[in-house]
Write a protein that holds these residues in place. Sequence first.
Motif, PDB file in Angstrom:
ATOM      1  N   MET A  89      40.660  30.653  26.978  1.00  0.00           N
ATOM      2  CA  MET A  89      41.267  31.660  27.839  1.00  0.00           C
ATOM      3  C   MET A  89      40.453  31.848  29.115  1.00  0.00           C
ATOM      4  N   ALA A  90      39.136  31.785  29.003  1.00  0.00           N
ATOM      5  CA  ALA A  90      38.291  31.895  30.198  1.00  0.00           C
ATOM      6  C   ALA A  90      38.569  30.749  31.162  1.00  0.00           C
ATOM      7  N   VAL A  91      38.711  29.549  30.653  1.00  0.00           N
ATOM      8  CA  VAL A  91      39.005  28.395  31.506  1.00  0.00           C
ATOM      9  C   VAL A  91      40.400  28.516  32.103  1.00  0.00           C
ATOM     10  N   ILE A  92      41.377  28.951  31.318  1.00  0.00           N
ATOM     11  CA  ILE A  92      42.739  29.122  31.825  1.00  0.00           C
ATOM     12  C   ILE A  92      42.765  30.134  32.967  1.00  0.00           C
ATOM     13  N   VAL A  93      42.065  31.245  32.806  1.00  0.00           N
ATOM     14  CA  VAL A  93      42.026  32.270  33.859  1.00  0.00           C
ATOM     15  C   VAL A  93      41.322  31.729  35.099  1.00  0.00           C
ATOM     16  N   MET A  94      40.221  30.992  34.920  1.00  0.00           N
ATOM     17  CA  MET A  94      39.520  30.430  36.084  1.00  0.00           C
ATOM     18  C   MET A  94      40.399  29.415  36.811  1.00  0.00           C
ATOM     19  N   LEU A  95      41.111  28.561  36.076  1.00  0.00           N
ATOM     20  CA  LEU A  95      42.017  27.606  36.712  1.00  0.00           C
ATOM     21  C   LEU A  95      43.157  28.317  37.440  1.00  0.00           C
ATOM     22  N   LEU A  96      43.659  29.383  36.844  1.00  0.00           N
ATOM     23  CA  LEU A  96      44.720  30.155  37.484  1.00  0.00           C
ATOM     24  C   LEU A  96      44.229  30.788  38.782  1.00  0.00           C
ATOM     25  N   ILE A  97      43.066  31.412  38.744  1.00  0.00           N
ATOM     26  CA  ILE A  97      42.503  32.027  39.950  1.00  0.00           C
ATOM     27  C   ILE A  97      42.237  30.975  41.012  1.00  0.00           C
ATOM     28  N   PHE A  98      41.651  29.841  40.615  1.00  0.00           N
ATOM     29  CA  PHE A  98      41.374  28.745  41.539  1.00  0.00           C
ATOM     30  C   PHE A  98      42.660  28.249  42.189  1.00  0.00           C
ATOM     31  N   THR A  99      43.694  28.057  41.404  1.00  0.00           N
ATOM     32  CA  THR A  99      44.963  27.560  41.923  1.00  0.00           C
ATOM     33  C   THR A  99      45.614  28.558  42.867  1.00  0.00           C
ATOM     34  N   VAL A 100      45.637  29.831  42.499  1.00  0.00           N
ATOM     35  CA  VAL A 100      46.262  30.856  43.344  1.00  0.00           C
ATOM     36  C   VAL A 100      45.511  30.987  44.673  1.00  0.00           C
ATOM     37  N   ILE A 101      44.202  31.002  44.623  1.00  0.00           N
ATOM     38  CA  ILE A 101      43.413  31.140  45.862  1.00  0.00           C
ATOM     39  C   ILE A 101      43.682  29.980  46.805  1.00  0.00           C
ATOM     40  N   PHE A 102      43.693  28.750  46.290  1.00  0.00           N
ATOM     41  CA  PHE A 102      43.884  27.610  47.166  1.00  0.00           C
ATOM     42  C   PHE A 102      45.337  27.371  47.527  1.00  0.00           C
ATOM     43  N   LYS A 103      46.281  27.950  46.816  1.00  0.00           N
ATOM     44  CA  LYS A 103      47.681  27.892  47.238  1.00  0.00           C
ATOM     45  C   LYS A 103      47.928  28.871  48.387  1.00  0.00           C
TER      46      LYS A 103
END
Length: 105
Positions: A89-103
Amino acid sequence: MEIHSRDEHHSDINTILAGVLIGIVVPFIIFVGYWYLKIYPGADLFLYINTIKFSGLVSMLSICALPVPVIYWYFLVKKHYDEACKGMMAVIVMLLIFTVIFKIF
């Protein structure tokens, strides 16, 4: 005295570190598999990564991360590996935040 109905709670995979590693390694394996099946004869892996624009790499990362929630569900519902699910879940949240920020930017 505590009685567990299953020994699955005591597995070596049921750790936060194992969940984090699974959450990071699975998208990487899928990315390398995609590269090998579609791109390999034409370009090596590092050349392929350099030719993809950063936004394309973020899109590819988000697509490659799709199996992680499926593994998360399997570990949570079928195996009851709660600690490993915390790491995933920690990795999923980090990937989600990373993706949203760079989108957005």
